[in-house]
Enzyme design. Structure first.
Site, PDB file in Angstrom:
ATOM      1  N   THR A  35     -49.912 -34.817   4.604  1.00 51.66           N
ATOM      2  CA  THR A  35     -49.280 -35.414   3.423  1.00 51.66           C
ATOM      3  C   THR A  35     -48.549 -34.355   2.619  1.00 51.66           C
ATOM      4  O   THR A  35     -48.071 -34.621   1.524  1.00 51.66           O
ATOM      5  CB  THR A  35     -50.329 -36.102   2.537  1.00 51.66           C
ATOM      6  OG1 THR A  35     -51.353 -35.150   2.189  1.00 51.66           O
ATOM      7  CG2 THR A  35     -50.970 -37.268   3.286  1.00 51.66           C
ATOM      8  N   SER A  94     -54.535 -32.827   6.427  1.00 49.99           N
ATOM      9  CA  SER A  94     -53.815 -34.096   6.277  1.00 49.99           C
ATOM     10  C   SER A  94     -52.332 -33.794   6.155  1.00 49.99           C
ATOM     11  O   SER A  94     -51.936 -32.976   5.316  1.00 49.99           O
ATOM     12  CB  SER A  94     -54.311 -34.827   5.036  1.00 49.99           C
ATOM     13  OG  SER A  94     -53.496 -35.935   4.747  1.00 49.99           O
ATOM     14  N   SER A 154     -53.693 -26.027  -5.267  1.00 47.33           N
ATOM     15  CA  SER A 154     -53.709 -27.241  -4.460  1.00 47.33           C
ATOM     16  C   SER A 154     -52.280 -27.609  -4.123  1.00 47.33           C
ATOM     17  O   SER A 154     -51.325 -27.007  -4.622  1.00 47.33           O
ATOM     18  CB  SER A 154     -54.376 -28.401  -5.220  1.00 47.33           C
ATOM     19  OG  SER A 154     -53.573 -28.797  -6.320  1.00 47.33           O
ATOM     20  N   LYS A 155     -52.129 -28.630  -3.284  1.00 44.09           N
ATOM     21  CA  LYS A 155     -50.789 -29.078  -2.918  1.00 44.09           C
ATOM     22  C   LYS A 155     -49.994 -29.501  -4.151  1.00 44.09           C
ATOM     23  O   LYS A 155     -48.784 -29.376  -4.213  1.00 44.09           O
ATOM     24  CB  LYS A 155     -50.874 -30.263  -1.942  1.00 44.09           C
ATOM     25  CG  LYS A 155     -51.396 -29.902  -0.567  1.00 44.09           C
ATOM     26  CD  LYS A 155     -51.433 -31.132   0.309  1.00 44.09           C
ATOM     27  CE  LYS A 155     -52.031 -30.816   1.680  1.00 44.09           C
ATOM     28  NZ  LYS A 155     -52.117 -31.998   2.537  1.00 44.09           N
ATOM     29  N   ARG A 156     -50.692 -30.023  -5.145  1.00 43.46           N
ATOM     30  CA  ARG A 156     -50.016 -30.548  -6.320  1.00 43.46           C
ATOM     31  C   ARG A 156     -49.942 -29.540  -7.463  1.00 43.46           C
ATOM     32  O   ARG A 156     -49.291 -29.798  -8.457  1.00 43.46           O
ATOM     33  CB  ARG A 156     -50.733 -31.813  -6.817  1.00 43.46           C
ATOM     34  CG  ARG A 156     -50.741 -32.944  -5.800  1.00 43.46           C
ATOM     35  CD  ARG A 156     -51.513 -34.144  -6.309  1.00 43.46           C
ATOM     36  NE  ARG A 156     -51.545 -35.213  -5.329  1.00 43.46           N
ATOM     37  CZ  ARG A 156     -52.443 -35.314  -4.364  1.00 43.46           C
ATOM     38  NH1 ARG A 156     -53.373 -34.391  -4.260  1.00 43.46           N
ATOM     39  NH2 ARG A 156     -52.406 -36.315  -3.511  1.00 43.46           N
TER      40      ARG A 156
END
Length: 478
Positions: free
Chosen positions: A23, A21, A254-256
């Site tokens: 994002t 994704s 993770s991305k975050r």
């Protein structure tokens, strides 16, 4: 490393995919999933598809798309089809939606967000699991509420009310979940954009995906997706849910949280061969092999020996693997790496041959291209020795010897052997030992105390640079 060891039986043409994704950046977990998908397809002579899942319109960016494509290019994970963008397939999703509405496997739901939140609050108050209560779900003999004015409906999947969903996961083994544990999922939002779970089913069906490798956070999505495959009469892919990667803090990368983009490693001068080698070992093994080529992985990656438990990211281990590949680089690749890393620092070398000679001297002391650039920069830009090092190593006892060496280096042949002779003559003239004198030369010329052999390193510099830096210690005495 525990995990599945049986070689999976493969029927028909193997087609895998990676579907990030846009994002955010492509992070390490997704890169590993892409590697497993790619290697499995290559092992079986199949195809690997790149799909961009961009239906989260508010958060998707073209910058992220570009970073994903660049990461895949750098890693060398070539795709046979794609990139395919979901937002360019909206007509196909509408077509499938209309079919499902007509067949009764989907229905329109007019419940507002406020109504749904009130429903969930009441369920929580009763100690129940929060599931959609089916208020707009058509049932024989059931009277639905009047359609409210001004409310754009979502479309929900008519999930089977009874029975179970079962599949034999390539990593986790047999999994069974009761349909009573899952509810009627929204498959199309009120704005007409499909949700992840619906779009991924249509895409995998249309693209004839045979095997789906993905992170085990998707295990909870799989029952809905399997039920939709069945509702559409579509063949099921084989699912392989690989465990998460844990960061240094024991939490999921993770991305975050804690993840670093793949391109950040490229910028630091890591090599794609090393990154693939290291990522492969985070969740997969082939005997006790720690170091292997891309070709070996393709030959070995048959879907067996996938770990069931989370892998621990180890930056030191990655650096060790990268150092191995750095030492084995061909001269042209080593030169290209050195130039790219120096360019990031605003340094443009003028002499490729001299830069390669220096890179060959320093690379055994490096883990990454950034480390190599640290060494090379002292040849091409000013150095600033620390005040502590100067005070400790460049004392009055060695300053006269520095002046002597500078004088000798003005006229000797500019090669390691001749420089070594000049250093030995200087030591003899001043009654010094190499451990007393060499650190002072290194600090002044190189800006650091530790280097490879002093004569070999000095020979890498232009003569004028060495003389200027030696004499900078004490202009009056040198």
């Amino acid at each position: 490393m525990s995990g599945t060891s049986a070689v999976p039986v493969v029927h028909g043409r193997v087609r895998t995919r990676i579907a990030p994704s846009p994002t955010g950046f492509l992070h390490l977990g997704t890169a590993r999933t892409a590697l497993f998908s790619w290697a499995f397809a290559r092992h079986h002579g199949g195809e690997f598809v790149l799909r961009i899942e961009d239906t989260d319109v508010a958060r998707s960016t073209q910058e992220a798309v570009g970073q994903i494509l660049e990461s895949m290019r750098w890693l060398g994970l070539d795709h046979d089809e794609g990139p395919i963008y979901q937002m360019q397939r909206l007509d196909r999703y509408r077509e499938v939606t209309e079919r499902m509405l007509g067949e009764g496997s989907a229905y329109r739901c007019y419940a507002t967000p406020d109504e749904l939140e009130a429903m969930r609050e009441a369920q929580r108050a009763r100690g129940e699991k929060t599931l959609y209560d089916g208020r707009w779900r058509p049932e024989p003999g059931k009277t639905l509420p009047p359609i409210p004015e001004g409310v754009a409906p979502v479309i929900r999947f008519h999930n089977p009310p009874d029975g179970v969903v079962s599949w034999d996961d390539l990593v986790k083994g047999p999994i069974t979940i009761s349909n009573r544990e899952i509810d009627d999922l929204v498959i199309v939002r009120a704005d007409g954009v499909p949700t992840y779970n619906f779009a991924v089913v249509v895409d995998d069906w249309d693209m004839r995906i045979s095997h789906v490798f993905r992170g085990d956070e998707h295990v909870n999505n799989t029952p809905w997706q399997i039920n939709m495959f069945h509702a559409l009469g579509a063949p099921l892919p084989v699912f392989a849910h690989v465990p998460i990667i844990l960061g240094d803090d024991g939490q999921k990368l993770s991305k975050r949280r804690g993840a670093v983009s793949v391109t950040a490693y490229e910028e630091e001068g890591f090599l794609p061969e090393a990154m693939l080698n290291y990522l492969a070992r985070l969740g997969w093994s082939h005997g006790d092999e720690e170091l292997f080529t891309r070709e070996q992985m393709i030959a070995w990656f048959d879907g067996s020996h996938l770990a069931k438990h989370p892998a621990q990211w180890d930056g030191a281990k990655l650096a060790w693997v990268n150092a191995h590949y750095l030492k084995g680089l061909r001269d042209d690749s080593l030169l290209a790496l050195a130039k790219a890393q120096l360019f990031r620092r605003g340094i443009v070398p003028a002499d490729d041959a001299a830069l390669l000679r220096a890179s060959l001297v320093f690379r055994d002391r490096c883990n990454t291209g950034a480390d190599l650039a640290d060494w090379l920069a002292m040849l091409l830009a000013d150095v600033s020795p620390s005040a502590d090092d100067v005070a400790r190593y460049v004392g009055n006892s060695v300053r006269p010897a520095l002046a002597t060496l500078a004088g000798k280096l003005e006229t000797v042949e500019w090669a390691a052997l001749a420089i070594n002779g000049a250093v030995k003559e200087t030591l003899a003239a001043h009654g010094l030992k190499m451990p007393q004198f060499a650190p002072a030369v290194r600090v002044l010329v190189c800006g650091r105390v530790q280097t490879p052999s002093l004569d070999a390193v000095l020979a890498l510099f232009p003569r004028v640079t060495v003389l200027a830096r030696l004499r900078a210690a004490s202009p009056a005495s040198l």
